[in-house]
Design a protein around this motif. Structure first.
Motif, short mmCIF file in Angstrom:
data_model
loop_
_atom_site.label_atom_id
_atom_site.label_comp_id
_atom_site.label_asym_id
_atom_site.label_seq_id
_atom_site.Cartn_x
_atom_site.Cartn_y
_atom_site.Cartn_z
N GLU A 69 0.82 -1.22 0.00
CA GLU A 69 0.00 0.00 0.00
C GLU A 69 0.86 1.27 0.00
N ASP A 70 2.14 1.13 0.27
CA ASP A 70 3.07 2.26 0.23
C ASP A 70 3.69 2.46 -1.15
N ALA A 71 3.28 1.67 -2.13
CA ALA A 71 3.93 1.69 -3.44
C ALA A 71 3.95 3.09 -4.06
N GLU A 72 2.84 3.78 -4.05
CA GLU A 72 2.80 5.12 -4.66
C GLU A 72 3.72 6.09 -3.91
N LEU A 73 3.74 6.01 -2.60
CA LEU A 73 4.64 6.84 -1.80
C LEU A 73 6.10 6.53 -2.14
N LEU A 74 6.43 5.25 -2.29
CA LEU A 74 7.80 4.86 -2.66
C LEU A 74 8.16 5.39 -4.05
N VAL A 75 7.24 5.30 -4.99
CA VAL A 75 7.49 5.84 -6.33
C VAL A 75 7.82 7.33 -6.23
N ASN A 76 7.07 8.06 -5.43
CA ASN A 76 7.32 9.50 -5.26
C ASN A 76 8.68 9.77 -4.62
N ILE A 77 9.07 8.98 -3.63
CA ILE A 77 10.38 9.14 -2.99
C ILE A 77 11.48 8.83 -4.00
N TYR A 78 11.36 7.73 -4.73
CA TYR A 78 12.36 7.38 -5.74
C TYR A 78 12.46 8.48 -6.79
N ASN A 79 11.33 8.97 -7.28
CA ASN A 79 11.36 10.01 -8.30
C ASN A 79 12.04 11.27 -7.81
N ALA A 80 11.75 11.68 -6.58
CA ALA A 80 12.41 12.87 -6.02
C ALA A 80 13.90 12.64 -5.86
N SER A 81 14.28 11.43 -5.43
CA SER A 81 15.68 11.12 -5.16
C SER A 81 16.51 10.93 -6.42
N PHE A 82 15.91 10.42 -7.48
CA PHE A 82 16.67 10.05 -8.68
C PHE A 82 16.38 10.91 -9.90
N TYR A 83 15.64 12.00 -9.73
CA TYR A 83 15.33 12.87 -10.86
C TYR A 83 16.61 13.41 -11.51
N ASP A 84 17.55 13.88 -10.71
CA ASP A 84 18.79 14.43 -11.26
C ASP A 84 19.56 13.40 -12.07
N ASP A 85 19.58 12.14 -11.61
CA ASP A 85 20.23 11.08 -12.37
C ASP A 85 19.53 10.86 -13.71
N TYR A 86 18.21 10.87 -13.69
CA TYR A 86 17.44 10.69 -14.91
C TYR A 86 17.77 11.80 -15.91
N VAL A 87 17.82 13.03 -15.44
CA VAL A 87 18.13 14.15 -16.32
C VAL A 87 19.57 14.04 -16.85
N CYS B 37 18.25 -0.30 -3.33
CA CYS B 37 18.05 1.14 -3.26
C CYS B 37 18.26 1.64 -1.84
N LEU B 38 19.02 2.68 -1.74
CA LEU B 38 19.15 3.46 -0.51
C LEU B 38 19.10 4.90 -0.98
N CYS B 39 17.99 5.57 -0.71
CA CYS B 39 17.85 6.93 -1.22
C CYS B 39 17.25 7.84 -0.16
N VAL B 40 17.68 9.08 -0.21
CA VAL B 40 17.16 10.14 0.66
C VAL B 40 16.83 11.30 -0.26
N ILE B 41 15.65 11.88 -0.11
CA ILE B 41 15.28 12.97 -1.01
C ILE B 41 16.26 14.13 -0.84
N PRO B 42 16.55 14.87 -1.91
CA PRO B 42 17.65 15.83 -1.94
C PRO B 42 17.72 16.81 -0.77
N GLU B 43 16.59 17.34 -0.32
CA GLU B 43 16.66 18.35 0.75
C GLU B 43 17.13 17.78 2.09
N TYR B 44 17.22 16.45 2.20
CA TYR B 44 17.68 15.81 3.44
C TYR B 44 19.03 15.10 3.27
N GLN B 45 19.65 15.21 2.10
CA GLN B 45 20.94 14.58 1.87
C GLN B 45 22.04 15.36 2.58
N GLY B 46 23.13 14.66 2.87
CA GLY B 46 24.28 15.28 3.51
C GLY B 46 24.12 15.47 5.01
#
Length: 151
Positions: free
Chosen positions: A11-29, A80-89
């Motif tokens: 049931e968290d699938a859509e939330l996970l997709v959103n986290i992955y998209n936020a975390s990996f958008y820069d790589d995609y670009v 996958c180990l990802c943290v959305i950009p505003e929380y990285q570092g």
């Protein structure tokens, strides 16, 4: 900030997709492709069959994800180990990896792949987590490197 982990469910699938998209958008670009970006909800739901997933929560807000596969005999693949950009570092990824080690207490070997030219990832996995560099190979248009850790 208080960091907690909650095992994800389908049931968290859509939330996970959103986290992955936020975390990996820069790589995609940057690369023009990224297997973690743009997944469908159905694909994410299906991945629960092979991967254990955790949400990383910062003050009870989802800020990242951890996904790994138990390959048997103490071997794990960190998908996958990802943290959305505003929380990285902020050390959140390092702590999440330590959490994985505690959950997978029988681990003997852990492997993962990441783009070979992504210096931030290489530094994180080698210096913060203790991985060694393995082989490089092409995956589509991207050269990737395998990391491994043994005990």
């Amino acid at each position: 900030m208080t960091i907690k982990y909650r095992q994800a469910v389908k049931e968290d699938a859509e939330l996970l997709v959103n986290i992955y998209n936020a975390s990996f958008y820069d790589d995609y670009v940057f690369y023009g492709e990224c297997p973690a970006y743009g997944q469908t909800k159905e694909h994410m739901e299906q991945s629960f069959e092979n991967f254990t997933k955790y949400l990383i929560l910062g003050d009870n807000t989802p800020i990242g994800a951890l996904s790994f596969k138990n390959e048997g005999d103490g071997r794990y693949y960190l998908g996958c180990l990802c943290v959305i950009p505003e929380y990285q570092g902020m050390g959140i990824g390092t702590e999440a990896f330590k959490y994985m080690l505690s959950v997978c207490s029988d681990w003997k070997e852990i492997t993962l792949v990441t783009p070979a030219d992504k210096r931030r990832n290489v530094k994180f996995y080698t210096e913060k987590c203790g991985f060694s560099l393995g082989e490089k190979r092409m995956d589509g248009n991207v050269e990737i490197v395998t990391f491994y850790m043994n005990r």
